[in-house]
Design a protein around this motif. Structure first.
Motif, PDB file in Angstrom:
ATOM      1  N   ARG A   1       0.837  -1.205   0.000  1.00  0.00           N
ATOM      2  CA  ARG A   1       0.000   0.000   0.000  1.00  0.00           C
ATOM      3  C   ARG A   1       0.870   1.253   0.000  1.00  0.00           C
ATOM      4  O   ARG A   1       0.530   2.262  -0.631  1.00  0.00           O
ATOM      5  CB  ARG A   1      -0.916   0.001   1.241  1.00  0.00           C
TER       6      ARG A   1
ATOM      7  N   GLU B   1       0.852   4.319  -2.604  1.00  0.00           N
ATOM      8  CA  GLU B   1       0.719   5.714  -2.188  1.00  0.00           C
ATOM      9  C   GLU B   1       1.788   6.579  -2.847  1.00  0.00           C
ATOM     10  O   GLU B   1       1.524   7.714  -3.269  1.00  0.00           O
ATOM     11  CB  GLU B   1       0.842   5.811  -0.663  1.00  0.00           C
TER      12      GLU B   1
ATOM     13  N   HIS C   1       0.781   6.855   5.662  1.00  0.00           N
ATOM     14  CA  HIS C   1      -0.526   6.752   4.995  1.00  0.00           C
ATOM     15  C   HIS C   1      -0.992   5.301   4.954  1.00  0.00           C
ATOM     16  O   HIS C   1      -2.179   5.001   5.192  1.00  0.00           O
ATOM     17  CB  HIS C   1      -0.422   7.299   3.565  1.00  0.00           C
ATOM     18  N   ALA C   2      -0.054   4.378   4.653  1.00  0.00           N
ATOM     19  CA  ALA C   2      -0.424   2.959   4.594  1.00  0.00           C
ATOM     20  C   ALA C   2      -0.788   2.444   5.978  1.00  0.00           C
ATOM     21  O   ALA C   2      -1.709   1.625   6.124  1.00  0.00           O
ATOM     22  CB  ALA C   2       0.743   2.154   4.014  1.00  0.00           C
TER      23      ALA C   2
ATOM     24  N   GLN D   1      -4.323   3.113   7.098  1.00  0.00           N
ATOM     25  CA  GLN D   1      -5.346   2.261   6.489  1.00  0.00           C
ATOM     26  C   GLN D   1      -5.481   0.917   7.187  1.00  0.00           C
ATOM     27  O   GLN D   1      -6.310   0.084   6.799  1.00  0.00           O
ATOM     28  CB  GLN D   1      -5.005   2.047   5.005  1.00  0.00           C
ATOM     29  N   GLU D   2      -4.637   0.692   8.230  1.00  0.00           N
ATOM     30  CA  GLU D   2      -4.679  -0.567   8.982  1.00  0.00           C
ATOM     31  C   GLU D   2      -5.866  -0.510   9.938  1.00  0.00           C
ATOM     32  O   GLU D   2      -5.909   0.315  10.863  1.00  0.00           O
ATOM     33  CB  GLU D   2      -3.365  -0.732   9.762  1.00  0.00           C
TER      34      GLU D   2
ATOM     35  N   GLY E   1      -7.975   6.914  11.137  1.00  0.00           N
ATOM     36  CA  GLY E   1      -8.370   6.020  10.059  1.00  0.00           C
ATOM     37  C   GLY E   1      -7.684   6.416   8.772  1.00  0.00           C
ATOM     38  O   GLY E   1      -6.768   7.250   8.757  1.00  0.00           O
ATOM     39  N   PRO E   2      -8.095   5.820   7.644  1.00  0.00           N
ATOM     40  CA  PRO E   2      -7.475   6.131   6.346  1.00  0.00           C
ATOM     41  C   PRO E   2      -7.491   7.633   6.064  1.00  0.00           C
ATOM     42  O   PRO E   2      -8.512   8.295   6.223  1.00  0.00           O
ATOM     43  CB  PRO E   2      -8.340   5.348   5.348  1.00  0.00           C
TER      44      PRO E   2
END
Length: 870
Positions: free
Chosen positions: A97, A101, A117-118, A121-122, A137-138
């Motif tokens: 991811r 990005e 950023h990745a 998204q977890e 969050g994301p």
């Protein structure tokens, strides 16, 4: 990015991002985890720098709290010792991811911001749960990643990164340059060791000295002495222009997160020193074992240093303690063979006194006090006797330094007596102000008591302030004139050197005599003001007072003023323990021997086995002794041997070895001696202890020391060891009371009891005890004295109620009758007082029957206790 076997390829990643991913791998290795997960990456990101922490903070997550949660989650993961950690599928997904990005941002490589950023998204797993708890969050980090660029610019403006030549100077300090400026104290009494140091440096092979010695023996001072000799040119020609570069080991190791980073820094430093053509460079590495860290860190240091030491391109002087040598041997034993060792032993009393005498001038100049010869001798003797965690001369120097500072504060600042009075007055004013508006009876009474105390304190404090102000003015004047005289004498030396004869005549015949006359007049005025010329002189009593502050050991009591109290020790003990005069005499004799030094200094002050029935005062005498010696009944360590009946419990006295559970806590017994080296040790009911406990006691009684599970030595030479036992109680109770009245009778009783003791205790144990003290059964006359002691304690409990208690002789006799049981001692008497006096008093107080100021008279009528108010 990764192949099917989970090997990651980081060619597209920036250097910072690669370090983060490699750091996650290192975290997994250090914690012995089988997988490298997103949780490891989260932990390493937060630990990395303040830029990432600021991104988290702006996104609404406290970085410190997040790091703690990640650490707690990592602790819960299963460990696999010896396994090589592999990258988990979840972390591979995260890295994929991050690459997407970077493609989306059209960036040439994957940076730390893309990893963030990745990570945002977890949403599952431990890392996702932690982030979700903060509402991350994301896309949560996207508005804040500009902070990373600002942090990168700030760091690039600072020092050069490790690996560049400019960084090397951050890790070293030129000792020879410091020596030329006179920053070091003179080195006295280490001539042989200093010469050996020069000989090793001049060798063709193995010309690397390794100085080994306990903490405080003077390893650093020896190296600084060498630096001074080089600065003076008092060395062989090969070393005349040499530089001694002291390595700052802490700075070298600090912040190193990746494997090989310490070795890289050290390699850059060595290359720079080796390339310097101007002079010979000698690298000084103090605490050499600090380079050999835990885990995989440190293994590479040995591999880097071994060829360097073998080729001799740069010489190294290293220092360490014997414990550090063991640590290096465990990590890389071959490296020690490249060094030539110099063992530095702690100096004796005479040598340490010479060392202190030689450096005293430096401390006199710094603190502007005078240090007497008695203070120097006392600092060495008392440090040797009472401070066991470090060696001479360091302990004595520290003691003298703080004592001089204490004297300076006393002379130039506010004396301790005035300071205590002023603080007490402030406290009283605050309490009176808090009670100003309260009109209930207790508040009014308390306020009146506090106001009375304040009225007594304030005049005394004001008088002391006036005297102190006058004294400080006189002292300041004298010090100013002395400085003026010293400056004039220095000017005279310069004039004599330059042969300025007119200036010499003026100074010798006009200036210096005039200043001397003013100094004499000021000192005479000081004597009239009551300021003695010796008021700024450090003496033996000052050293003792400082040691008392350090350790709680009443060293000041060993001085002459305590002699009278020690001679009356039996009387003081008898005020608390009734009917056991012989036991009190035996204890008193041992304490007096210890106080004047007429005992084996390596053994405890005294060791005693108390024999007697239950309740006759064995434990009470131990408490009375602790109170007598230290004015504190709590200065006694009581160990109930019924808790150490099993073998595994006996181990808890000295603590578990390293690697076992609770090994960091230390042992009950060794830690007690380390915290209170001058105390009473009470082993209650020693006959119940396991045989292993007796083996430990043998070592304490014979050597006065014990080694705990971690290899540290605890000193018992300033303790009184008391063991109690009920063995032979039946024989004591059956003994005719008239035998206790004569010395022959008491010896006969001891002989009979010794036969019983030999059946239970080993001969070597009994042979190491100083005295076996036999406690006789208590008679009714003894209980009559104990009644008075117990009633005083009860009256003390009633002080807050403002109620007094008065018992008639008949009531006291009745209590003796109710509490008399030869086999149980004084404990039935205590129960009788509780039952017949305290219970009725408590019920009447709860019912409101007694008023403050009343006297409760207790008598006996028809075999029952009666209470009347007066």
């Amino acid at each position: 990015m990764a192949d099917t076997e989970g090997t990651i390829h980081l060619e597209r990643y920036t250097q910072d991002a690669r370090q983060v991913v490699a750091g996650a791998q290192q975290v997994a290795d250090e914690r012995q985890h089988q997988e490298v997960t997103t949780l490891h990456l989260l932990y390493r990101l937060l630990e990395r720098d303040r830029g990432v922490g600021e991104v988290f903070r702006r996104a609404g997550a406290d970085p410190n709290e997040t790091l703690q949660l990640a650490d707690a989650a990592l602790r819960k993961l299963p460990k696999s010792p010896g396994a090589v950690a592999y990258v988990s599928p979840r972390l591979l997904d995260l890295l994929g991811r991050a690459e997407r990005e970077s493609t989306r941002d059209k960036a040439p490589s994957v940076g730390v911001e893309h990893l963030l950023h990745a990570l945002a998204q977890e949403i599952r797993g431990p890392a996702g749960e932690i982030l979700s708890s903060f509402g991350i969050g994301p896309g949560a980090f996207r508005p804040h990643v500009s902070v990373l660029e600002a942090a990168a610019r700030e760091s690039s403006a600072g020092p050069a990164p490790s690996g560049e030549p400019g960084q090397a100077s951050l890790y070293v300090r030129d000792l020879v340059a410091d020596g030329r400026q006179g920053k070091f104290d003179p080195v006295i009494g280490r001539d042989l060791e200093a010469r050996r140091l020069l000989q090793i440096l001049e060798r063709r092979n193995k010309n690397h000295p390794f100085i080994i010695g306990e903490a405080g023996v003077g390893k650093s001072a020896l190296i600084r002495g060498l630096a001074e000799r080089i600065a003076r040119g008092d060395v062989p020609s090969n070393l005349a222009g040499a530089h001694l570069y002291e390595l700052d080991t802490g700075a070298l190791v600090a912040g190193a997160k990746l494997r090989g980073e310490i070795e890289q820094r050290l390699k850059v430093l060595v290359d720079k020193l080796r390339a310097d053509p101007t002079a010979e460079s000698i690298l000084v590495v103090e605490d050499f074992d600090a380079l050999f860290g835990q885990g995989v860190t440190g293994a590479g240091v040995g591999e880097l240093l071994k060829p360097l030491l073998s080729r001799g391109e740069i010489r190294i002087i290293a220092t360490s303690t014997p414990e550090g040598i063991r640590k290096i041997n465990e990590r890389d034993s071959s490296i020690l063979r490249r060094f030539s060792t110099v063992t530095l032993e702690a100096p004796g009393i005479a040598q340490a006194t010479e060392i202190l005498r030689g450096i005293t001038t430096k401390y006199e100049e710094h603190h502007r006090v005078r240090v007497g010869e008695s203070a120097i001798a006392a600092a060495v003797v008392l440090a040797k006797r009472y401070i066991s965690d470090r060696a001479l001369p360091d302990t004595a120097v520290d003691l003298l330094d703080e004592t001089s500072a204490r004297k300076r504060v006393e002379v130039d600042g506010i004396p301790a007596d005035l300071d205590l009075l002023s603080r007490r007055a402030d406290s009283l004013r605050a309490q009176i102000a808090a009670l100003a508006d309260d009109e209930d009876r207790l508040s009014v009474q308390t306020r009146g008591r506090l106001e009375k105390e304040l009225a007594e304190i304030e005049p005394r404090a004001q008088e002391m302030r006036t005297r102190v102000a006058s004294r400080q003015g006189v002292v300041a004047a004298i010090q100013a004139i002395r400085k003026e005289l010293a400056d004039a004498q220095a000017a005279l030396k310069i004039a004599q050197r330059d042969r300025v004869f007119a200036r010499i005549g003026e100074l010798e015949h006009v200036t210096i005599p005039e200043i001397s006359r003013r100094l004499n007049a000021a000192e005479e005025a000081a004597q009239r003001e009551g300021v003695a010329a010796s008021s700024n002189t450090v003496e033996e009593a000052d050293v003792a007072a400082t040691l008392n502050d350090w350790t709680g050991i009443p060293v000041a009591k060993m001085l002459e003023g305590e002699a009278e109290k020690l001679l009356k020790m039996e009387e003081r003990l008898a005020q608390r323990v009734v009917g056991q005069d012989e036991a009190g005499r035996a204890i008193s004799r041992a304490v007096r021997r210890g106080r004047v030094g007429l005992r084996d200094p390596g053994k405890p002050i005294g060791s005693f086995l108390f024999l007697g029935p239950s309740g006759v005062g064995k434990t009470e005498l131990a408490k009375a002794l602790a109170e007598f010696l230290f004015d504190d009944e709590q200065a006694m360590t009581r160990l109930d041997m019924s808790e150490f009946m099993e073998r595994h419990m006996a181990q808890r006295l000295i603590g578990a070895p390293p690697g076992y559970a609770d090994s960091e806590q230390g042992g009950f017994l060794t830690e007690a001696a380390r915290r209170r080296p001058y105390s009473v040790l009470l082993f209650d009911e020693v006959e119940k202890a396991h045989a292993d406990v007796f083996n430990l006691l043998l070592q304490i009684l014979d050597d006065g020391r014990l080694t705990d599970g971690r290899g540290r030595t605890a000193d018992f030479s300033n303790t009184v060891v008391i063991m109690t036992s009920n063995i032979g109680s039946k024989r004591i109770l059956e003994t005719d009371g008239r035998l206790w009245d004569s010395e022959d009778g008491r010896e006969a009783i001891r002989d009979v009891l010794l036969e019983e003791l030999r059946e239970f205790f080993r001969p070597e144990f009994l042979n190491r005890i100083d005295d076996i003290v036999v406690f006789k059964a208590l008679s009714k006359e003894d209980l009559r004295g104990i009644v008075d002691i117990q009633l005083r304690r009860l009256e003390h409990l009633l002080t807050d109620k403002e109620i007094k208690l008065s018992l008639s002789d008949g009531a006291k006799g009745r209590l003796v009758d109710l509490g008399y049981d030869p086999s149980l001692g004084a404990r039935p008497l205590k129960r009788a007082i509780t039952r017949e006096l305290q219970n009725p008093l408590a019920e009447e107080l709860l019912a409101g029957g007694y008023k403050p100021g009343q006297v409760v008279q207790v008598d006996v009528k028809e075999g029952r206790f009666s209470f009347t108010k007066a």
